[in-house]
Design a protein around this motif. Sequence first.
Motif, short mmCIF file in Angstrom:
data_model
loop_
_atom_site.label_atom_id
_atom_site.label_comp_id
_atom_site.label_asym_id
_atom_site.label_seq_id
_atom_site.Cartn_x
_atom_site.Cartn_y
_atom_site.Cartn_z
N VAL A 1 0.85 -1.18 0.00
CA VAL A 1 0.00 0.00 0.00
C VAL A 1 0.89 1.23 0.00
CG1 VAL A 1 -0.19 0.16 2.50
CG2 VAL A 1 -2.00 1.11 1.08
N VAL A 2 0.40 2.27 -0.68
CA VAL A 2 1.11 3.54 -0.72
C VAL A 2 0.13 4.63 -0.29
CG1 VAL A 2 2.27 5.27 -2.15
CG2 VAL A 2 2.69 2.82 -2.53
N LEU A 3 0.54 5.46 0.69
CA LEU A 3 -0.25 6.60 1.11
C LEU A 3 0.40 7.86 0.54
CD1 LEU A 3 -0.91 5.71 4.86
CD2 LEU A 3 -2.47 5.44 2.91
N ALA A 4 -0.39 8.68 -0.16
CA ALA A 4 0.12 9.90 -0.79
C ALA A 4 -0.60 11.10 -0.20
CB ALA A 4 -0.07 9.84 -2.29
N PRO A 5 -0.05 11.79 0.80
CA PRO A 5 -0.71 12.95 1.39
C PRO A 5 -0.70 14.13 0.43
CG PRO A 5 1.48 12.67 2.33
CD PRO A 5 1.24 11.48 1.46
N ASP A 6 -1.70 14.99 0.62
CA ASP A 6 -1.83 16.21 -0.20
C ASP A 6 -1.85 15.86 -1.70
OD1 ASP A 6 -2.20 18.89 -0.56
OD2 ASP A 6 -0.06 19.38 -0.51
N THR A 7 -2.48 14.73 -2.01
CA THR A 7 -2.56 14.25 -3.41
C THR A 7 -4.00 13.87 -3.72
OG1 THR A 7 -0.30 13.41 -3.27
CG2 THR A 7 -1.67 12.59 -5.08
#
Length: 489
Positions: free
Chosen positions: A401-407
């Motif tokens: 899993v990848v978390l991309a903040p402000d995206t």
Amino acid sequence: MLDQETGLRGYNLNGLDEFLRPYQQGRADFGQALNDSRSAMEGDRNGQALLAEQAQISDEWRQLASVAVTQARLRDTVHADATGARQRKAVMDRFRIANTDYQRLIDERRESREAGLAWLSAGVVFALAVFFALLGAVVLRRQRQARRAARRREAAYVARQHDLGTGLQVARSEEEAHEVLSRHLELSVPGSDAAVLTRNNSENRLLLATEVPDDSPLTDRVADVEPRACLAVRLASRRHEGDAAAPSVLRCEVCGGLEGRADCSPLIVGGEVIGAALLRHPDPLSERQDRAVEESVAQAAPVLANLRNLALAESRAATDGLTGLPNRRSFEETLKRMAAQAGRTKTPLSALALDLDHFKSVNDTHGHEVGDEVLAAMGALLADLVRASDFAARIGGEEFVVLAPDTARDGAVALAETIRAAVREVAVPGVAQVTVSIGVASLPEDASTPSGLLRAADRLLYAAKERGRDRVEANLPVGESEPQPRITS
């Protein structure tokens, strides 16, 4: 006068001229003694009067004595002795009385002088006693002041060391503890610059653990250097560089030749050197400063080792051992934190759920060792592709899993496509092709809670699996006719 009287009496009795010698010598001595006494009594009227009286009586006696001598020579001794002796005796008695008064005056003057000398001696003794008492008081005062100053310095030293202990105990990380030790050493030795060196996790490199000025020569010297380059680490003993009074044939590659003096103390725990504290200072260390450096390093070493072990244990607990990525536990904590941050800042947060396609067949066909190589390659690829602010984790099996903040969703889809294309380029010996399916969901469009975001990404991942794999699935933007997964390939 007694000599004259004795000589005259002998001459009258015997008629021999040899008895006149004491008489004649006595007359000469009397004149000299009279002159000496007059000089001694100069300015003393009483003394001069008594001397004058004695001189007058002496003249009367000498006249009578001269008559007696003349009569003795004419052999008329009996008449002379009977008559003249009584006269001379009477005159001599008067002289004795006058001389006694004179002697009393002399004694009084002597006693007065002695009394004066006694008082003077007493005064001198008293003055000396007062002087030495004052001197002793000054010395005692200075000693007390010195002791008070020493106690104040010792109290300040103990307080500073206690402050170090408190700072180390409350440090939240090894890095913060390094900064605490560095600042403490600089405060202990004013005008100095301190740096902490530590070994990397594999212990094959020496690293700067604290910040140094941009123009510091340590930056270049410590770059890609082995621990043995530092003599303090190699010898496990404290080293001094730049001391002209005690030069050494050994030169440290890290601090040797630096401007000024350098003091390098190894951080030793259980016989193992975990790093070193380097202190650069312009002047020689005082005894108290030297003590502070030695005790501070010894106090900090076990705390730094404990923090390192704790960080390593936490890292292992939160890290997947195969890929080096954070594990599911770390992911869940990070997801909650990033979701809370996104809610506070009103910014989007996107999640990418990834699953390797046909991974079971890779294990079945090539074995688990090859499967592990595929997972490790996937972990390395994600670590390289995501931004520093992003978060990539392996949450189980072949799932990532990848978390991309402000995206937002569109940006997350673009990132997912980049990852999907990069995975197709991964080459693992024995494996023909590696592909990945990805589901993309975003807050707040696709969910309102962290767990809802992950479930939305999982549903879209399953949709990608069902629709052929090796693809990215994301919901259509709000406002489209049918909210259904968007398929990209």
